[in-house]
Design an enzyme around this catalytic site. Structure first.
Site, PDB file in Angstrom:
ATOM      1  N   ASP A  66       0.885  -1.098  -0.087  1.00  0.00           N
ATOM      2  CA  ASP A  66      -0.123  -0.009  -0.053  1.00  0.00           C
ATOM      3  C   ASP A  66       0.924   1.266  -0.065  1.00  0.00           C
ATOM      4  OD1 ASP A  66       0.877  -0.323   2.536  1.00  0.00           O
ATOM      5  OD2 ASP A  66      -1.178  -0.028   3.598  1.00  0.00           O
ATOM      6  N   SER A  67       2.181   1.086   0.233  1.00  0.00           N
ATOM      7  CA  SER A  67       3.367   2.239  -0.131  1.00  0.00           C
ATOM      8  C   SER A  67       2.954   2.841  -1.580  1.00  0.00           C
ATOM      9  CB  SER A  67       4.438   1.886  -0.092  1.00  0.00           C
ATOM     10  OG  SER A  67       4.746   0.344  -0.735  1.00  0.00           O
ATOM     11  N   ASP A 105      -0.787  -6.325  -0.213  1.00  0.00           N
ATOM     12  CA  ASP A 105      -1.387  -5.841   0.638  1.00  0.00           C
ATOM     13  C   ASP A 105      -2.557  -5.492   1.029  1.00  0.00           C
ATOM     14  OD1 ASP A 105       0.240  -4.945   3.068  1.00  0.00           O
ATOM     15  OD2 ASP A 105       1.415  -3.071   2.051  1.00  0.00           O
ATOM     16  N   LYS A 135      -1.161  -9.437   2.817  1.00  0.00           N
ATOM     17  CA  LYS A 135      -0.432  -8.942   3.946  1.00  0.00           C
ATOM     18  C   LYS A 135      -1.342  -8.163   4.918  1.00  0.00           C
ATOM     19  CE  LYS A 135       2.659  -5.775   4.202  1.00  0.00           C
ATOM     20  NZ  LYS A 135       2.211  -4.869   5.276  1.00  0.00           N
ATOM     21  N   GLU A 137      -1.791  -5.479   8.676  1.00  0.00           N
ATOM     22  CA  GLU A 137      -1.018  -5.205   9.798  1.00  0.00           C
ATOM     23  C   GLU A 137      -1.696  -5.139  11.093  1.00  0.00           C
ATOM     24  OE1 GLU A 137       0.503  -1.366   7.117  1.00  0.00           O
ATOM     25  OE2 GLU A 137      -0.555  -0.910   9.000  1.00  0.00           O
ATOM     26  N   GLU A 204       8.907  -3.860  11.176  1.00  0.00           N
ATOM     27  CA  GLU A 204       9.294  -2.861  10.780  1.00  0.00           C
ATOM     28  C   GLU A 204       9.605  -1.736  11.953  1.00  0.00           C
ATOM     29  OE1 GLU A 204       7.611   1.073   7.746  1.00  0.00           O
ATOM     30  OE2 GLU A 204       6.526  -0.860   7.972  1.00  0.00           O
TER      31      GLU A 204
END
Length: 286
Positions: A66-67, A105, A135, A137, A204
């Protein structure tokens, strides 16, 4: 759980030959790499061209992160990225990839509402976008969603430490896990996520000694970004690593090129040649 056949252990040695077809990297392969002490190479990608370059260079895991909200769309955070954005870019990346495992993501609010909604959205990323895994978070709070997805055959990579989707909660991008309470929670969350079925965990921006502790505490691979050298693998945003991002220089990024400057110079030369009537020449015309 994954439709791709398991990669042969010696695939790295013949990835550039045509003697046999390359086999996709799988969740099982990544866990085997951890057991053998073979480091896992990961980078982000958002389109077919870069996906192909990374794949042919031997990258094991390509994350459609999502970057892309920062890199491609120009947002200050990853929050505005939608599920449709991730589906679009994952489809594109997949068209350029033959060997690497492509992970998508799950963007903000695509998995937090309920385990069932997380399952449906993750299913779209596999079925419509062709991702091999997703993925998410978060720690214990997303464990039920991880369990729901993995029980249905959707591989899930977890993400602990600094979680950019929670930037408004944290209020900054500072290092996480620097106090004992938060460090203990990260170790505990890693074990909970492994138990829930996650096949790997991104760590991270946490202290290197904490990342080493997490890595030795779980049987699944850890992928570090700003988390020291003891993780089972490393990931960077490819534009940071190649020096395309000029206004973001955290200490954990090693620049292997300065493509911003090289591209800027090339485009300037192109413009000069046009203005000076040096392009195209006779050989470049029909």
């Amino acid at each position: 759980m994954n439709s791709h056949p398991e990669e042969r252990p010696d695939a790295e040695n013949d990835r550039h030959t045509h003697s046999a077809p390359l086999r996709r990297v799988t969740t099982r392969r990544l866990i085997e790499m951890k057991k053998k002490g073979t480091k896992i190479v990961c980078l982000t990608a958002y389109d077919a061209l870069i996906g192909r370059v990374l794949d042919e260079a031997g990258v094991d895991v390509i994350l459609v992160g999502d970057s892309l909200g920062n890199v491609v769309q120009g947002h200050e955070t990853t929050i505005p990225v939608t599920l449709e954005d991730i589906i679009y870019h994952t489809r594109a990346v997949n068209r350029g990839v033959k060997r690497a495992m492509v992970i998508a993501d799950m963007p903000f609010m695509s998995y937090q509402v309920s385990p069932e909604e997380a399952f449906r959205n993750a299913g779209r990323l596999l079925k419509e976008a062709g991702a091999s895994a997703v993925k998410v978070e978060g720690g214990e709070r997303v464990a039920d969603a991880v369990s729901r997805m993995t029980e249905a055959g959707i591989p899930v990579m977890a993400h602990l430490g600094l979680t950019p989707q929670s930037i408004h909660q944290f209020g900054s991008y500072r290092v996480r896990g620097t106090d004992d309470a938060e460090a203990d929670r990260i170790v505990r969350d890693a074990k909970i996520l492994e138990e829930a079925g996650a096949f790997a965990i991104v760590l991270e921006k946490i202290p290197a000694d904490l990342a080493a502790k997490v890595t030795s505490s779980v049987n699944i691979p850890t992928i570090g970004i700003g988390a020291g050298a003891e993780c089972d693998g490393q990931i960077l945003v490819y534009t940071d690593m190649l020096g395309l991002t000029v206004d973001f220089n955290p200490r954990f990024v090693r620049q292997y090129e300065n493509l911003y400057e090289r591209i800027h110079t090339a485009v300037t030369r192109y413009g000069d040649d046009i203005r000076q009537r040096n392009f195209p020449n006779t050989d470049e015309s029909y």
